[in-house]
Design a protein around this motif. Structure first.
Motif: not given
Length: 802
Positions: A422, A518, A574, A579, A778
């Motif tokens: 990140w 992800h 995530d 995120r 997400i």
């Protein structure tokens, strides 16, 4: 810029003390920089009673105050940079002022200074001039290594490698004729000098930074250093500056150095007990799960002697106070402890530093060598900037015994990986749900626990888990080593915490968003189970081991099983967070009270429309909104909403109706007619949103509106409409979209139906309800919690205006 400094200084010189802070805060950053430079030259003729002012201005520390303190500290440090890019040092001239320059640069980078800023570029150009042999100083080589590893490890790979080689050679070894213990470092490479715990700490920090950057360090260096730490520990559990020196006493600064050293070397050395052989972990759960007795004793010492106003144990108590705070931050962060004893170390340290910062210069000073403001300010900025890092994961304590902590580095390594991905410094902490408040739990968006045996949680802890989820938290659980005892116990636990049928634990199929959060994964690679709450999964459980492989991330980074565990962990994080970076530690977490209230006569009541499209996926959305309306705006509103069918005869008493869902729905002709009458001539208002941006609900809702108002289409509400402005409530021109919705900022995308020149229906195809519950994911297309709250507030105010 500098031409205006004398005039500004004279204005400040003769101002009343009560106006100094406001005056300085009103200056532009360039003017503040000029003032800092000018004031530094006249400080001797312009004394400021900093302590008296600080005491008078002291108030409970907030995230905003810490941000301001860091910014002003950075301005001061920049103002002291010399023309050649360095920062001066009145003590260690022989070390080419590489040490102070590296320390200041480390502080600036930690505080968020861009790597391509002129100050950073000039400082790096200066540091690049000196090899470790030219420097010949342990502090300076260690700090230079940290800076090179932090800025660009690939660019400085050769330089970092050279520094590692120098530090390895400079370590005092067995057989060296030295009065210090083998394993330590002296101030220079001269091994005739006595080793000390402070120089040793900076050697360790430099080597650790190099190792994190991928530069190998000889394992014998770690082992010898750890042996030194264990032998150097005093009987009281602390560490002194020198070992085996008459009257040598433990001090807080050197004890922090010892604790951090034990943690770092523990990470580097102890994968040999828990071994990865082929595809299997041998001695699973026994690798790093037992805290070394020396570490326990050290933590006990620092907890007992805790202070933020002095360096306990130092011959002059306030000597090296800021250096001690810098070490304390590292202890708290590395150990995962929010509290040292009963002390919230970061909050108390931040309060002390905010209160003692120079009112005008933005600097800090101490006694003895810390009279050098550059040194004290760098250390203070490092404490504030690093210590406030957002907490991503709470690792939960539970019984029996220490079964919750079989793998010391599981969460540490996972969070480190996420931080790198990140590009944002994140941290973790240990939380005991038996004693933690819901606010404590909500400091991180994720709560994690695992074990070998059936997990034991008290009734209070179970209530805390339930409240954590209801307030927007996410739980990750895992059977360490795939132990069936934990699996059986965990399934019993979730039935007790979430007894409702809709909370049933079930396998997550290939269509679940976690498999694509992800990395592209599938249940065949690593099965996961989950519990749903509304439109999102709020708990994910792994019956197979993850933590032992996370524990091996340092030792076996390229092993296929370690890589798979990393990818599963990254997908879990995530998915759970979308995120979205959590708020820093000092941001107050609001806990909503959803208990029924007794509203006054005439209070606003909101109804929630029941339908067949998963109408209740965000059951706490309206209570979250009404809590905020009452607490923030003082609105007379009923906290809990009424859930009604379209044909309920009491619907007429609710001028404001909310609809939300994530699936298709429809109403009968009779119900449609009743709803139509509610709006015209009834004058009611409906506001609605698609849960998580659900396409199925969106399509069904548009069809519903076309049928309900065939002559009044659903149209975009123009940005110039009063609904988006402060005329109604909040300015909505800069709301935040979630990552799933593009992550941008701007006006919300609202649509409406006008009846009699009034918006009788307001609709968002992006999620509001789940965001009001602080849920994130997400795949949730919507707005941040703060933005959703502002949008919904404006809608309620607008809909109830006469």
């Amino acid at each position: 810029m500098f031409d205006e400094a004398p005039e500004i200084v004279n204005m400040i010189r003769f101002s009343r003390r009560s106006t100094l802070r406001a005056l300085f805060a009103a200056l532009s950053s360039s003017s503040r920089l000029a003032v800092c430079t000018a004031l530094s030259t006249i400080a001797s003729s312009f004394p400021i009673r900093r302590k008296a002012l600080a005491k008078a201005l002291r108030e409970p520390v907030t995230a905003g105050q810490v941000d301001r303190a860091i910014r002003n500290g950075v301005v001061y440090l920049k103002s002291q940079q010399q023309a050649d890019g360095s920062w001066p040092d009145s003590v260690n001239h022989h070390q080419h002022i590489v040490g102070p320059t590296s320390l200041v640069l480390h502080a600036l980078l930690t505080a968020g200074e861009p790597r391509d800023s002129p100050h950073v570029v000039a400082a790096l150009r200066f540091l690049e001039k000196f090899s470790p042999d030219e420097i010949d100083g342990t502090y300076s080589v260690g700090l230079q290594t940290m800076v090179f590893a932090e800025t660009d490890p690939q660019r400085y790979l050769v330089r970092i490698t050279a520094n590692v080689s120098w530090l390895e050679r400079a370590q005092i070894k067995e057989g060296d004729n030295n009065p210090g213990w083998p394993g330590s470092w002296a101030h220079t490479s001269d091994k005739a000098r006595r080793g000390d715990n402070s120089s040793t700490q900076f050697a360790l920090l430099g080597l650790n930074a190099a190792a994190l950057a991928g530069v190998p360090v000889n394992p014998e260096v770690w082992a010898l250093f750890r042996k030194f730490l264990v032998q150097a520990q005093q009987y009281d559990g602390g560490w002194p500056y020198y070992l085996n020196v008459a009257n040598s006493k433990s001090s807080a600064s050197t004890t922090c150095a010892g604790i951090s050293g034990l943690i770092i070397t523990g990470q580097r050395l102890f994968h040999d007990q828990e071994q990865l052989v082929g595809e299997t972990i041998h001695n699973c759960g026994n690798g790093r799960g037992k805290v070394h007795p020396s570490l326990r004793r050290g933590l006990d010492w620092i907890s007992t002697h805790f202070s933020v106003s002095e360096n306990p144990g130092s011959w002059l108590f306030r000597q090296w106070k800021h250096y001690y705070l810098y070490g304390m931050e590292r202890v708290g962060r590395f150990s995962g402890l929010r509290f040292l004893g009963t002390h919230d170390w970061y909050r108390e340290g931040a309060e002390e530093l905010v209160a003692t910062q120079h009112l005008l210069l933005g600097s800090w000073t101490g006694v003895a060598i810390e009279r050098q403001a550059i040194l004290a300010t760098s250390l203070a900025v490092l404490f504030l900037a690093t210590g406030r890092s957002p907490v991503l994961v709470n690792k939960l304590r539970h019984g029996p015994g220490d079964d919750w902590n079989n793998d010391l580095d599981d969460v540490r390594n996972l969070v480190g990986m996420i931080s790198n991905d990140w590009h944002h410094r994140l941290t973790w902490q240990i939380v005991d749900p038996d004693s933690a408040t819901v606010e404590d739990m909500l400091q991180a968006p994720i709560a994690y626990f695992n074990g070998h045996e059936a997990p034991q949680f008290s009734s209070q802890a179970k209530m805390a888990l339930r409240a954590f989820v209801e307030q927007g938290g996410f739980i990750i659980a895992e059977a360490c080593c795939g132990d069936e005892r934990f699996d059986r116990g965990f399934r019993t636990l979730v039935q007790e915490v979430f007894p409702e049928e809709e909370y049933k634990l079930h396998p997550l199929d290939e269509g679940h968003a976690v498999w694509r959060a992800h990395h592209r994964l599938s249940p065949d690679l690593h099965p996961l189970w989950g519990i749903e709450h509304g439109c999102r999964t709020v708990l994910i459980y792994s019956p197979a081991d993850l933590s032992c492989f996370w524990n091996q991330m340092e030792a076996h980074p390229s092993h296929p099983r370690v890589i798979l565990a990393q990818r599963v962990g990254q997908n879990l994080v995530d998915y759970a967070t979308g995120r979205e970076i959590p708020a820093d530690k000092l941001v107050v977490r609001e806990v909503k009270d959803f208990r029924p209230d007794s509203p006054k006569r005439g209070a606003l009541h909101i109804a929630k429309l029941r339908h067949a499209g998963d109408w209740n996926v965000a059951p706490l959305a309206i209570p979250s909104l009404t809590n905020a309306l009452k607490a923030t705006l003082g609105m007379d509103v009923t906290i809990n909403h009424k859930e009604l069918f379209a044909n309920d005869p009491t619907l007429v008493h609710y001028p404001l109706i909310y609809a939300h869902g994530c699936a298709a729905f429809s109403f009968s002709k009779e119900d449609m007619e009743l709803l139509r009458r509610h709006f015209q001539p009834g004058g009611g208002c409906l506001f609605a949103d698609a849960a998580c941006g659900s396409p199925a609900f969106d399509a069904a809702f548009r069809k519903f509106v076309a049928t309900l108002f065939p002559n009044n289409p659903l149209v975009p509400i123009p940005h110039e409409d009063a609904l988006y402005s402060k005329k109604v409530g909040y300015d909505l021109s800069d709301v935040q979209y979630t990552q799933a919705a593009g992550g941008g900022r701007g006006y919300p995308q609202l649509e409406g139906v006008k009846l009699d020149d009034h918006w009788a229906l307001i609709y968002s195809r992006y999620d509001l309800g789940c965001a009001l519950e602080r849920h994130s994911g997400i795949d949730c297309k919507g707005y941040s919690h703060e933005s959703a709250l502002k949008i919904a507030t404006n809608i309620v105010i607008f809909a109830t205006l006469p």
